[in-house]
Design an enzyme around this catalytic site. Structure first.
Site, mmCIF file in Angstrom:
data_model
loop_
_atom_site.group_PDB
_atom_site.id
_atom_site.type_symbol
_atom_site.label_atom_id
_atom_site.label_comp_id
_atom_site.label_asym_id
_atom_site.label_seq_id
_atom_site.Cartn_x
_atom_site.Cartn_y
_atom_site.Cartn_z
ATOM 1 N N GLY A 50 0.802 -1.222 0.000
ATOM 2 C CA GLY A 50 0.000 0.000 0.000
ATOM 3 C C GLY A 50 0.831 1.267 0.000
ATOM 4 N N CYS A 51 2.153 1.127 -0.062
ATOM 5 C CA CYS A 51 3.019 2.300 -0.134
ATOM 6 C C CYS A 51 3.402 2.565 -1.581
ATOM 7 C CB CYS A 51 4.297 2.087 0.687
ATOM 8 S SG CYS A 51 4.061 2.345 2.439
ATOM 9 N N GLN A 52 3.474 3.836 -1.924
ATOM 10 C CA GLN A 52 3.872 4.258 -3.255
ATOM 11 C C GLN A 52 5.340 3.882 -3.490
ATOM 12 O OE1 GLN A 52 3.013 8.404 -3.756
ATOM 13 N NE2 GLN A 52 4.525 8.666 -5.355
#
Length: 138
Positions: A50-52
């Site tokens: 869920g992290c860019q």
């Protein structure tokens, strides 16, 4: 120090800056002092979903305290995880699970991040709490 005391210390530090450019620079500086994760833990299992950017978090328990190490391939994200590691590392699982994260709103971090970075921040907190839950269950 308790989690609450660390959070209050961080709030005080951020209140010293007049604008968000100074705060971003400070977050980047915090990232440079992050306890680095051992290369062997930079695996897909330790990547925060869920992290860019890529963020790796590793946790181990020593003498009842959870020790976190982390790294990121993005300098700002490294600072953000650095704030979380500073807050939650060297604490016991129950303290981590019971801790609120309102200090993030108090320093205005979430509202000054892009939506994808804000989602990443939430994912980082979730992962730290999941580690605490796992260690608590042992």
């Amino acid at each position: 120090m308790t989690i609450k005391e660390i959070q209050e210390e961080i709030i005080d530090e951020f209140s010293m800056f007049d604008d968000w450019m100074q705060r971003y620079e400070y977050i980047i500086e915090l990232g440079k002092s992050l306890p680095l994760i051992d290369e062997k833990y930079k695996t897909d299992d330790n990547i925060i979903k869920g992290c860019q950017s890529k963020v790796w978090v590793h946790a181990e328990q020593r003498e009842g305290k959870i020790i976190f190490t982390a790294d990121s391939d993005a300098i700002l994200t490294k600072g953000i995880i650095g704030i979380l590691i500073r807050t939650f590392s060297n604490q016991n699982a129950i303290a981590i699970l019971e801790a609120d994260t309102n200090f993030i709103d108090e320093i205005g971090l979430k509202e000054h991040l892009s939506p994808t970075r804000a989602n990443g921040l939430v994912s980082m907190i979730k992962q730290i709490k999941m580690y605490a839950l796992a260690f608590n269950a042992k």
